[in-house]
Design an enzyme around this catalytic site. Structure first.
Site, PDB file in Angstrom:
ATOM      1  N   GLY A  99     -16.523  27.934  37.777  1.00 56.76           N
ATOM      2  CA  GLY A  99     -15.641  26.814  38.084  1.00 56.76           C
ATOM      3  C   GLY A  99     -16.079  25.522  37.433  1.00 56.76           C
ATOM      4  O   GLY A  99     -16.863  25.523  36.487  1.00 56.76           O
ATOM      5  N   HIS A 142     -14.608  26.566  28.890  1.00 59.49           N
ATOM      6  CA  HIS A 142     -14.002  27.683  29.625  1.00 59.49           C
ATOM      7  C   HIS A 142     -12.596  27.957  29.108  1.00 59.49           C
ATOM      8  O   HIS A 142     -12.188  29.109  28.937  1.00 59.49           O
ATOM      9  CB  HIS A 142     -13.886  27.342  31.120  1.00 59.49           C
TER      10      HIS A 142
END
Ligand code: AMP
Length: 284
Positions: free
Chosen positions: A34, A40
Site C-alpha cells: 500500500g 507501484h
C-alpha cells in the site's frame, strides 16, 4: 468515480478469479504493502498490458518486519489507495487482514537459502522468510498467470523467482524497472519519513551507485569501486549498511573487472533505511 471492488477474504478472491477464468480471461497480480505511488502504478500498468484482469493486493505483512522496524509506523491509507487504483482502471483490490493471512495456529515458513544470506538478508534477519511466506500465500490464494514485482527490491525479486521455480508454482514472475523522481531518488513509501534536509541528500545514493556502474564499465575492479562508493556515501551523510557489486542472477560477490553485474546498496539516512540498485552496464 467508483472504486475498484475490494475483497478481504481468500474465498471472495477465489470466487472472483474463478468467474474470470470461466470466461477464459487471464489474471495478473501486483502484490504491495500500500501507500501506492508511481512505482507501484507502473507495475499495475505492466500487468494490465499483459493480462485481462489485475488484482492489486495490499497487505502490510508483519512477518517481514523486524521487532525494531517500522511495522506500526508504516504508512497506511486504503481510501487513498483505492482512489488511485480506480483512476488507473484497476478491477480488484485484495486487502486481507492479518487474521485472514495468519489464522491462529499458523506455523509454516517458506525459507529460501543461498540468495537470502547477506545484503538485506544479513541486516534484516527473517525478513525474506516473511516475504517468501506471504508471497507464496498470495500466489496460492489468487493463482494468477503473471505476477509483477519491482526491481527496486532486486534481491526480493530474485528470491521470489527462486522459490517459484523451486516449488513449481505455476506463475510467471516479471520484473518491473525502477521508477524514480526527477532527481533520481527511487520512489518508495518510506521516502515519506525523510526530513526536508535528508531529502536533499537522498539523490546522492543513486548518483553514487550509478558512478560505480560507470567505473565498472570502464574496467575498474569491483572491490575497488564499491569501497570508493562506501567512502563517498559516508562522506555525504549516509550510514552505509552495504554497497556491493554482485552477479545479476545469483548475487554471488564479484571482485575484479566485470562485464555484467548489479550494484546494490542499502543506507540509513536519519531513521530511514533506503535501498537502491543499478545494472552494469547502466540501463540494461
Ligand atoms: P512495497 O509496497 O514497497 O512492498 O512494493 C510493492 C512492489 O512495488 C514491489 O514489487 C516493489 O519492488 C515495487 N516497487 C516499489 N517501489 C518501486 C519503484 N520505485 N519502482 C518500481 N517498483 C517499485
Amino acid at each position: 468515480m467508483t472504486g475498484p471492488a475490494i475483497e478481504r477474504t481468500v474465498s471472495g478472491l477465489r470466487e472472483r478469479v474463478r468467474s474470470w477464468r470461466r470466461q477464459g480471461r487471464t489474471v495478473g497480480m501486483v502484490p504491495t504493502m500500500g501507500a501506492l505511488h508511481e512505482g507501484h502504478m507502473a507495475l499495475v500498468r505492466a500487468a494490465q498490458a499483459e493480462c485481462d484482469h489485475v488484482v492489486v493486493s495490499i497487505f502490510v505483512n508483519p512477518a517481514q518486519f523486524g521487532p525494531r522496524e517500522d511495522f506500526h509506523a508504516y504508512p497506511r491509507d486504503e481510501t487513498r489507495d483505492a482512489t488511485v487504483l480506480a483512476a488507473a482502471g484497476s478491477d480488484l483490490l485484495y486487502a486481507p487482514d492479518a487474521a485472514e493471512m495468519y489464522p491462529p495456529g499458523f506455523s509454516t515458513r517458506v525459507h529460501v537459502g543461498d540468495l537470502t544470506e547477506d545484503l538485506c538478508g544479513g541486516s534484516r534477519p527473517n525478513h525474506f522468510d516473511g516475504v517468501a511466506t506471504v508471497v507464496t500465500k498470495l500466489l496460492m490464494q489468487c493463482a494468477p498467470d503473471t505476477a509483477i514485482f519491482g526491481e527496486k527490491d532486486y534481491q526480493q525479486l530474485l528470491v521470489i523467482k527462486r522459490f517459484v521455480r523451486d516449488l513449481n508454482i505455476p506463475v510467471e514472475i516479471v520484473g518491473g524497472a525502477i521508477v524514480r523522481e526527477a532527481d533520481g531518488v527511487a520512489l518508495s513509501s518510506r521516502n515519506a519519513y525523510l526530513s526536508a534536509s535528508e531529502r536533499k541528500i537522498a539523490p546522492q545514493l543513486y548518483e553514487i551507485i550509478s558512478q560505480v556502474a560507470v567505473d565498472l564499465a570502464q574496467g575498474r575492479g569491483a572491490d575497488d569501486a564499491s569501497e570508493a562508493a562506501r567512502f563517498k556515501l559516508e562522506a555525504v551523510g549516509f550510514r552505509v549498511d552495504y554497497v556491493a557489486v554482485r552477479d545479476p542472477e545469483t548475487l554471488a560477490p564479484l571482485h575484479g573487472p566485470v562485464e555484467t553485474a548489479r550494484v546494490l546498496a542499502a543506507v540509513h539516512l536519519g531513521k530511514t533505511r533506503l535501498i537502491d540498485n543499478v545494472a552494469v552496464p547502466l540501463n540494461t
